[in-house]
Design an enzyme around this catalytic site. Structure first.
Site, PDB file in Angstrom:
ATOM      1  N   SER A  74       0.877  -1.187   0.000  1.00 41.16           N
ATOM      2  CA  SER A  74       0.000   0.000   0.000  1.00 41.16           C
ATOM      3  C   SER A  74       0.902   1.221   0.000  1.00 41.16           C
ATOM      4  O   SER A  74       1.503   1.543   1.028  1.00 41.16           O
ATOM      5  CB  SER A  74      -0.878   0.020   1.250  1.00 41.16           C
ATOM      6  OG  SER A  74      -1.621  -1.151   1.368  1.00 41.16           O
ATOM      7  N   LYS A 117      -7.126   1.705  -2.783  1.00 45.65           N
ATOM      8  CA  LYS A 117      -6.718   1.335  -1.420  1.00 45.65           C
ATOM      9  C   LYS A 117      -6.814   2.537  -0.478  1.00 45.65           C
ATOM     10  O   LYS A 117      -7.256   2.402   0.671  1.00 45.65           O
ATOM     11  CB  LYS A 117      -5.287   0.773  -1.448  1.00 45.65           C
ATOM     12  CG  LYS A 117      -4.690   0.468  -0.097  1.00 45.65           C
ATOM     13  CD  LYS A 117      -5.354  -0.705   0.621  1.00 45.65           C
ATOM     14  CE  LYS A 117      -4.726  -0.908   1.999  1.00 45.65           C
ATOM     15  NZ  LYS A 117      -5.346  -2.006   2.745  1.00 45.65           N
ATOM     16  N   LYS A 163       0.483   5.945   8.066  1.00 39.94           N
ATOM     17  CA  LYS A 163       1.158   5.946   6.752  1.00 39.94           C
ATOM     18  C   LYS A 163       0.137   6.061   5.621  1.00 39.94           C
ATOM     19  O   LYS A 163       0.295   6.870   4.703  1.00 39.94           O
ATOM     20  CB  LYS A 163       1.982   4.653   6.649  1.00 39.94           C
ATOM     21  CG  LYS A 163       2.751   4.439   5.375  1.00 39.94           C
ATOM     22  CD  LYS A 163       2.083   3.523   4.397  1.00 39.94           C
ATOM     23  CE  LYS A 163       1.843   2.115   4.905  1.00 39.94           C
ATOM     24  NZ  LYS A 163       1.188   1.265   3.889  1.00 39.94           N
TER      25      LYS A 163
END
Ligand code: NAD
Length: 294
Positions: free
Chosen positions: A95, A170, A238
């Site tokens: 990701s 995502k 993140k």
């Protein structure tokens, strides 16, 4: 059967690689920091660099933490790019920022190498079961070639667009999950402090419009006071940072995401970076001085 190179054998990559070995593929594996003797014992060939993985594989899969790791492993010195053979397809399942996927994809395209970004949703249990949701971006012909391999790791494998589209999808997933956990936490802290049993609230509303996969997964953990990951707060930080950067580059304000980002930052300061992201409930519990427990 194609030989598959697998780079990044952490929480997710290791069980994903094991599923490919179980499906009968020959694997060439490497991780810069983690040991991989267990995969070698299962029949994989262990090598000593990302370049060596590339020189021995027709399909290369990477499962790394974030954009800088992917750029280093694929484009850096001693990286995949130095060992690639014509016809190889590179699939990054990490990701990362969509812009980083596009940078890697463009660099490989200039060398006539196909690249897909194919991040996953589902976490470690679904990585072990081979039932991840996989959202891919890239060339359709390359996607069709690797789809049978991706189906050994996931139960849903969808091509969503060009390179970068997988990671845009995502980011959308991670925004919905983070905001949903925050909404559920806020609602359950309120109803608990108002004196209603949180298990009863859950039982009453989970089948209605407010119900969600997030609520079903996270409320039982919160009621048990179980904040063991799962998906760590620091990984969600993140992902939301990548979402904020991507949004701001496109002139899209995402105020709710920014608010939940600050909640996650507060948890990190409070020593909870390695907790499951449902520790967002702990933030609300501390504000209201009440705990949502059985
Ligand atoms: P992890 O930190 O457990 O594993 C990453 C591995 O990459 C580590 O073993 C590390 O040694 C290795 N690595 C780092 N740099 C490298 C390099 N240059 N060359 C070779 N190896 C290198 O992370 P994870 O939990 O497996 O997550 C991987 C990705 O999947 C992340 O982008 C994460 O956001 C995503 N993801 C994780 C989950 C989850 O529940 N853990 C769920 C969905 C998606």
């Amino acid at each position: 059967m194609a030989t598959i190179g697998f780079i990044g054998l952490g929480i997710m990559g290791r069980p994903m690689a094991k599923n490919l070995i179980s499906a009968g593929y020959k694997l060439v594996v490497y991780d810069k920091f983690a040991k991989f003797d267990d995969l070698v014992a299962l029949g994989a060939e262990g090598v000593s660099s990302n370049k060596e993985v590339a020189s021995k594989s027709e399909i290369i899969i990477t499962m790394l933490p974030n954009s800088p790791h992917v750029k280093e492993a694929i484009l850096g010195a001693g990286g995949v790019i130095e060992g690639l053979k014509p016809g190889t397809i590179v699939v990054d399942m990490s990701s990362i920022a969509p812009a980083a996927s596009q940078e890697v994809g463009a660099t490989l395209k200039a060398k006539n190498i196909a690249f897909l970004d194919a991040p996953v949703s589902g976490g470690e249990p679904k990585a072990i079961d081979g039932t991840l949701a996989i959202m891919a971006g890239g060339d359709k012909a390359a996607f069709e070639k690797v789809k049978p391999i991706l189906e050994k790791m996931g139960s849903s494998v969808v091509l969503v667009g060009d390179v970068g589209a997988g990671n845009v999808t995502k980011l959308a997933n991670q925004i919905v999950v983070a905001l949903n956990i925050a909404a559920v936490s806020e609602a359950f802290v309120l109803s608990t402090k108002a004196g209603v049993n949180p298990q009863s609230v859950f039982d009453a509303i989970k089948g209605g419009l407010a119900g969600s996969t997030v609520m079903n997964a996270k409320i039982p953990m919160i009621l048990d006071g179980n904040f063991k990951p799962g998906f760590r707060v620091e990984l969600h930080i993140k992902d939301l940072q990548n979402a904020l950067d991507t949004a701001h580059n496109l002139n899209v304000p995402i105020p709710l995401t920014a608010a939940v980002m600050e909640t996650l930052q507060a948890l990190k300061v409070d020593g909870m970076a390695a907790n499951d992201h449902c520790a967002i409930a702990r933030y609300y519990e501390k504000l209201a001085k009440i705990e949502v427990r059985k």
